[in-house]
Motif scaffolding. Structure first.
Motif, PDB file in Angstrom:
ATOM      1  N   PHE A 151      58.146  28.102  45.960  1.00 44.39           N
ATOM      2  CA  PHE A 151      57.453  29.361  45.617  1.00 44.39           C
ATOM      3  C   PHE A 151      58.406  30.555  45.585  1.00 44.39           C
ATOM      4  CE2 PHE A 151      52.867  28.194  47.192  1.00 44.39           C
ATOM      5  CZ  PHE A 151      52.754  27.333  46.116  1.00 44.39           C
ATOM      6  N   GLU A 152      59.473  30.491  46.408  1.00 47.72           N
ATOM      7  CA  GLU A 152      60.407  31.621  46.463  1.00 47.72           C
ATOM      8  C   GLU A 152      61.015  31.913  45.099  1.00 47.72           C
ATOM      9  OE1 GLU A 152      63.227  31.032  49.678  1.00 47.72           O
ATOM     10  OE2 GLU A 152      61.540  30.471  50.973  1.00 47.72           O
ATOM     11  N   SER A 153      61.176  30.865  44.295  1.00 47.17           N
ATOM     12  CA  SER A 153      61.764  31.077  42.969  1.00 47.17           C
ATOM     13  C   SER A 153      60.748  30.874  41.846  1.00 47.17           C
ATOM     14  CB  SER A 153      62.965  30.135  42.782  1.00 47.17           C
ATOM     15  OG  SER A 153      62.598  28.823  43.111  1.00 47.17           O
ATOM     16  N   THR A 154      59.451  30.962  42.183  1.00 53.59           N
ATOM     17  CA  THR A 154      58.395  30.846  41.174  1.00 53.59           C
ATOM     18  C   THR A 154      57.773  32.223  40.997  1.00 53.59           C
ATOM     19  OG1 THR A 154      57.879  28.679  42.107  1.00 53.59           O
ATOM     20  CG2 THR A 154      56.281  29.578  40.547  1.00 53.59           C
ATOM     21  N   GLU A 155      57.730  32.717  39.752  1.00 56.89           N
ATOM     22  CA  GLU A 155      57.200  34.074  39.584  1.00 56.89           C
ATOM     23  C   GLU A 155      55.691  34.118  39.812  1.00 56.89           C
ATOM     24  OE1 GLU A 155      57.840  37.906  36.641  1.00 56.89           O
ATOM     25  OE2 GLU A 155      58.561  35.927  36.023  1.00 56.89           O
ATOM     26  N   TYR A 156      54.967  33.207  39.144  1.00 56.18           N
ATOM     27  CA  TYR A 156      53.514  33.209  39.291  1.00 56.18           C
ATOM     28  C   TYR A 156      53.041  31.961  40.020  1.00 56.18           C
ATOM     29  CZ  TYR A 156      53.547  37.108  36.126  1.00 56.18           C
ATOM     30  OH  TYR A 156      53.798  38.332  35.569  1.00 56.18           O
ATOM     31  N   VAL A 157      52.470  32.180  41.184  1.00 59.56           N
ATOM     32  CA  VAL A 157      51.875  31.095  41.942  1.00 59.56           C
ATOM     33  C   VAL A 157      50.364  31.280  41.832  1.00 59.56           C
ATOM     34  CG1 VAL A 157      51.584  30.117  44.257  1.00 59.56           C
ATOM     35  CG2 VAL A 157      53.823  30.981  43.531  1.00 59.56           C
ATOM     36  N   THR A 158      49.646  30.209  41.503  1.00 59.36           N
ATOM     37  CA  THR A 158      48.189  30.357  41.409  1.00 59.36           C
ATOM     38  C   THR A 158      47.561  30.216  42.797  1.00 59.36           C
ATOM     39  OG1 THR A 158      47.671  28.017  41.133  1.00 59.36           O
ATOM     40  CG2 THR A 158      48.236  29.245  39.127  1.00 59.36           C
ATOM     41  N   GLU A 159      46.325  30.688  42.885  1.00 62.80           N
ATOM     42  CA  GLU A 159      45.593  30.582  44.148  1.00 62.80           C
ATOM     43  C   GLU A 159      45.453  29.125  44.586  1.00 62.80           C
ATOM     44  OE1 GLU A 159      42.434  33.684  43.802  1.00 62.80           O
ATOM     45  OE2 GLU A 159      41.460  32.315  45.228  1.00 62.80           O
ATOM     46  N   ASP A 160      45.143  28.242  43.619  1.00 59.36           N
ATOM     47  CA  ASP A 160      44.989  26.822  43.961  1.00 59.36           C
ATOM     48  C   ASP A 160      46.299  26.222  44.473  1.00 59.36           C
ATOM     49  OD1 ASP A 160      42.354  26.782  43.386  1.00 59.36           O
ATOM     50  OD2 ASP A 160      42.549  25.787  41.436  1.00 59.36           O
ATOM     51  N   GLU A 161      47.389  26.607  43.820  1.00 57.56           N
ATOM     52  CA  GLU A 161      48.694  26.119  44.285  1.00 57.56           C
ATOM     53  C   GLU A 161      48.972  26.602  45.707  1.00 57.56           C
ATOM     54  OE1 GLU A 161      51.205  25.833  40.061  1.00 57.56           O
ATOM     55  OE2 GLU A 161      51.070  27.742  41.123  1.00 57.56           O
ATOM     56  N   TYR A 162      48.583  27.851  45.962  1.00 53.96           N
ATOM     57  CA  TYR A 162      48.817  28.403  47.291  1.00 53.96           C
ATOM     58  C   TYR A 162      47.970  27.684  48.341  1.00 53.96           C
ATOM     59  CZ  TYR A 162      49.218  31.637  51.166  1.00 53.96           C
ATOM     60  OH  TYR A 162      49.456  32.175  52.407  1.00 53.96           O
ATOM     61  N   LEU A 163      46.697  27.494  48.020  1.00 57.94           N
ATOM     62  CA  LEU A 163      45.808  26.822  48.982  1.00 57.94           C
ATOM     63  C   LEU A 163      46.279  25.392  49.244  1.00 57.94           C
ATOM     64  CD1 LEU A 163      42.324  28.151  47.778  1.00 57.94           C
ATOM     65  CD2 LEU A 163      43.547  28.774  49.886  1.00 57.94           C
ATOM     66  N   ARG A 241      46.657  37.159  44.701  1.00 61.25           N
ATOM     67  CA  ARG A 241      45.409  37.706  44.125  1.00 61.25           C
ATOM     68  C   ARG A 241      45.679  39.044  43.413  1.00 61.25           C
ATOM     69  NH1 ARG A 241      40.173  36.189  42.698  1.00 61.25           N
ATOM     70  NH2 ARG A 241      38.819  37.991  42.887  1.00 61.25           N
ATOM     71  N   THR A 242      46.550  39.851  43.997  1.00 61.14           N
ATOM     72  CA  THR A 242      46.887  41.140  43.395  1.00 61.14           C
ATOM     73  C   THR A 242      47.579  40.931  42.047  1.00 61.14           C
ATOM     74  OG1 THR A 242      47.117  42.145  45.568  1.00 61.14           O
ATOM     75  CG2 THR A 242      48.175  43.294  43.747  1.00 61.14           C
ATOM     76  N   GLN A 243      48.514  39.996  42.046  1.00 61.83           N
ATOM     77  CA  GLN A 243      49.250  39.693  40.818  1.00 61.83           C
ATOM     78  C   GLN A 243      48.300  39.205  39.721  1.00 61.83           C
ATOM     79  OE1 GLN A 243      52.526  37.273  41.970  1.00 61.83           O
ATOM     80  NE2 GLN A 243      53.878  38.102  40.390  1.00 61.83           N
ATOM     81  N   GLN A 244      47.264  38.519  40.149  1.00 59.42           N
ATOM     82  CA  GLN A 244      46.297  37.938  39.225  1.00 59.42           C
ATOM     83  C   GLN A 244      45.384  39.021  38.632  1.00 59.42           C
ATOM     84  OE1 GLN A 244      44.269  34.749  41.380  1.00 59.42           O
ATOM     85  NE2 GLN A 244      42.402  35.146  40.208  1.00 59.42           N
ATOM     86  N   LEU A 245      45.039  40.031  39.456  1.00 57.08           N
ATOM     87  CA  LEU A 245      44.042  41.033  39.043  1.00 57.08           C
ATOM     88  C   LEU A 245      44.625  42.309  38.438  1.00 57.08           C
ATOM     89  CD1 LEU A 245      41.499  40.971  42.033  1.00 57.08           C
ATOM     90  CD2 LEU A 245      41.288  39.829  39.812  1.00 57.08           C
ATOM     91  N   ALA A 246      45.845  42.655  38.841  1.00 58.37           N
ATOM     92  CA  ALA A 246      46.367  43.976  38.474  1.00 58.37           C
ATOM     93  C   ALA A 246      46.648  44.076  36.971  1.00 58.37           C
ATOM     94  CB  ALA A 246      47.636  44.271  39.266  1.00 58.37           C
ATOM     95  N   VAL A 247      46.048  45.081  36.329  1.00 60.62           N
ATOM     96  CA  VAL A 247      46.367  45.361  34.918  1.00 60.62           C
ATOM     97  C   VAL A 247      46.717  46.833  34.783  1.00 60.62           C
ATOM     98  CG1 VAL A 247      44.988  43.491  33.877  1.00 60.62           C
ATOM     99  CG2 VAL A 247      43.901  45.700  34.402  1.00 60.62           C
ATOM    100  N   ASP A 248      47.278  47.174  33.621  1.00 59.91           N
ATOM    101  CA  ASP A 248      47.600  48.569  33.301  1.00 59.91           C
ATOM    102  C   ASP A 248      48.411  49.256  34.400  1.00 59.91           C
ATOM    103  OD1 ASP A 248      46.181  48.005  31.014  1.00 59.91           O
ATOM    104  OD2 ASP A 248      44.294  48.823  31.797  1.00 59.91           O
ATOM    105  N   ASP A 249      47.875  50.402  34.889  1.00 63.41           N
ATOM    106  CA  ASP A 249      48.660  51.170  35.860  1.00 63.41           C
ATOM    107  C   ASP A 249      48.843  50.420  37.179  1.00 63.41           C
ATOM    108  OD1 ASP A 249      45.901  51.440  36.161  1.00 63.41           O
ATOM    109  OD2 ASP A 249      46.129  53.257  37.373  1.00 63.41           O
ATOM    110  N   LYS A 250      47.893  49.589  37.508  1.00 61.96           N
ATOM    111  CA  LYS A 250      48.021  48.819  38.755  1.00 61.96           C
ATOM    112  C   LYS A 250      49.115  47.754  38.625  1.00 61.96           C
ATOM    113  CE  LYS A 250      43.406  49.663  40.556  1.00 61.96           C
ATOM    114  NZ  LYS A 250      42.806  50.342  39.356  1.00 61.96           N
ATOM    115  N   ARG A 251      49.212  47.150  37.446  1.00 59.09           N
ATOM    116  CA  ARG A 251      50.290  46.185  37.179  1.00 59.09           C
ATOM    117  C   ARG A 251      51.652  46.889  37.287  1.00 59.09           C
ATOM    118  NH1 ARG A 251      51.678  41.044  36.763  1.00 59.09           N
ATOM    119  NH2 ARG A 251      49.416  40.916  36.808  1.00 59.09           N
ATOM    120  N   GLU A 252      51.672  48.103  36.702  1.00 59.92           N
ATOM    121  CA  GLU A 252      52.927  48.863  36.742  1.00 59.92           C
ATOM    122  C   GLU A 252      53.315  49.203  38.190  1.00 59.92           C
ATOM    123  OE1 GLU A 252      54.527  52.981  34.795  1.00 59.92           O
ATOM    124  OE2 GLU A 252      52.803  52.009  33.826  1.00 59.92           O
ATOM    125  N   GLU A 253      52.315  49.622  38.963  1.00 60.17           N
ATOM    126  CA  GLU A 253      52.558  49.959  40.364  1.00 60.17           C
ATOM    127  C   GLU A 253      53.083  48.733  41.126  1.00 60.17           C
ATOM    128  OE1 GLU A 253      52.901  52.327  42.237  1.00 60.17           O
ATOM    129  OE2 GLU A 253      52.058  52.067  44.242  1.00 60.17           O
TER     130      GLU A 253
END
Lengths: 325, 325
Positions: A151-163, A241-253
């Motif tokens: 996971f340390e070198s994976t950019e996107y980890v899904t919730e299922d992968e995490y669980l 979860r944040t990475q999954q949901l954040a769009v627009d200004d929240k993604r930028e933040e």
């Protein structure tokens, strides 16, 4: 919180009575050292509780398997701490820091073998089933640790992968400990499965709570630096979860906050918490924790023994889940 | 030399049929890799030979224990190569070089667990005894590796300490492999002990021969750099005996040769060989090897089975000891 529990004392006494050779010192001193940094001993207690739940009277026959689980847990800490380059364990220098990597590798290997040696002290007719369960859990814990490192070198980890990762890395050991107790108490396959699932779901809930408390815990109770996961960009359930949901200004933040050295530690923690709150990932994490907690409670409820005999495990679960202080 | 032996083929086929999951790749790829660098498979063959010696007909019941021994051996190579910083194994990059240390640690751990998983596929009523033997050997191999590492920073190693180290690090695994076969064939405790001792003494003789061949072997047959042990100042039986015997000008010559970077590689090897010859440590090493060889042969002779059934093991011992080509 559990140190005075009669099972903890029983396990503690059994562990105390085990002795390791004085020589070679670099092999056995580190084992004595890691075992002396006694943790909460939840895992070996679970073996005893699993056995008692199904009516096992003679706990002396359960202690070797209980000790095997404790040795295995400490073996995995020894090797994980090398891989994670962790300087401290339970507030003391890790073995690879106090000695060196080679010493931590080899004494870890020896401790894993000692775990199997303890297992072999179980009643002979139970050894094949115990060995199968132990091997399955041990291999899954290795898989979990590898996935966590991946996971340390994976950019996107899904919730299922995490669980799945936390199930393997930390939860199957709790389920396996309980099931080994059930095996020793002659529980049926179906009942063994229920207590195993209870332990696994309890473990997942506990890990999700750990992710939550890393951000929102009371610094005086939590024992770790609050916000440590945020500062190290760890892929916790909140971050995923944040990475999954954040769009627009929240993604930028989010991207700004993940860009190295942009802001002070305090600001990074505060801004990430704000993002968590705006996306309600804190509430989500609690709901997810409750979901697994509920699964666990249902499985324990379904077990076919008198309700009074389950009380001990319900209480343990409540304590682990901070429902009682 | 053994690749075409029917037992080697049987083991090879069994190993071929085992499969490991594709994922996590960093956990299982290194295991597939190390197993693909197939060695001579002496150790798993010994399990089969130990079982056949005592009349075991169904070798299918012996193959899991045989495979467990091969996995254990490869696990120990994986971890030893990290500790020894070895770049090559059987002419190919070691796992920690091809991947990294963490990968080699964790895939080694998983391979050790897989060894126990194989062991658990043995006939159920044999598992407790097999597990006890396997654990004892595994722990002793760890002790031997630690003692060997300790020698690097020990100025004077005695002959007895050295013999004990090679017994633990390499020989008990040969004895243990044979004994596991004997256990599976229902041999008596006394007969199990004889075949175990045969294996251990054979292993010690083999290691002493390895020390000798490192200096005096035919470069085209030996497969390693001749003189490598001298150049790395390794504490072999020849070096230890020399240190014990050298006085006056010979002591001075030894100390000169052990002082770093005093002479060229070729000169160091030649002058050390001269010293060995003057002190007759080459002959002594051969005598010591013969002594352990004779012990092994006597123990095999004492085993209470028809002489014709021992032929296979006598031949193997002869081949390992270069008595037949």
């Amino acid at each position: 919180m559990f140190e005075k529990h009669p099972y903890s004392l029983l396990v503690g006494q059994y562990l105390q009575e085990r002795s390791f050779p004085q020589s070679p010192a670099y092999l056995y001193d580190p084992i004595r050292y890691i075992l002396s940094l006694a943790g909460k001993r939840i895992r070996p207690m679970l073996v005893l509780m699993g056995a008692r739940l199904f009516g096992k009277e003679n706990l002396q026959e359960v202690l070797p398997a209980s000790c095997a689980i404790e040795y295995f847990h400490n073996f995995s800490l020894l090797h994980d701490d090398i891989m994670d380059k962790a300087p401290l364990r339970r507030g003391k220098p890790t073995v690879h820091m106090k000695w060196n990597d080679n010493v931590a590798i080899l004494s870890g290997d020896a401790l894993l073998v000692k775990a199997y040696e303890e297992l072999a002290h179980s009643p002979a007719h139970k050894i094949p089933a115990l060995l199968r369960m132990f091997n399955q859990v041990a291999l899954e814990v290795c898989e979990g640790q590898q996935i966590d490192m991946d996971f340390e070198s994976t950019e996107y980890v899904t919730e299922d992968e995490y669980l799945n990762m936390i199930r393997l890395k930390t939860s199957v050991l709790l389920g396996g400990a309980l099931k080994m107790g059930a095996i020793l108490a002659d529980a049926s396959d179906e009942q063994q499965q229920l207590i195993y699932d209870f332990g696994v779901n309890l473990g997942i809930a506990f890990q999700l709570q750990d992710d939550y408390l890393d951000v929102y815990g009371d610094p005086s109770n939590f024992g770790k630096q609050v916000g440590g996961d945020i500062l190290s960009d760890k892929k916790t359930i909140l971050r995923i979860r944040t990475q999954q949901l954040a769009v627009d200004d929240k993604r930028e933040e989010l991207e700004n906050l993940l860009f190295p050295n942009q802001v002070s530690d305090e600001e990074k923690i505060n801004r990430m918490k704000k993002l968590y709150s705006e996306l309600a990932v804190d509430e989500y994490t609690n709901q997810l924790k409750e979901h697994f907690m509920q699964l666990a409670y249902n499985q324990l409820s379904d077990i076919d023994v008198p309700e009074t005999d389950k009380k001990e495990l319900f209480t343990l679960a409540d304590m682990l889940m901070n429902r009682v202080k």
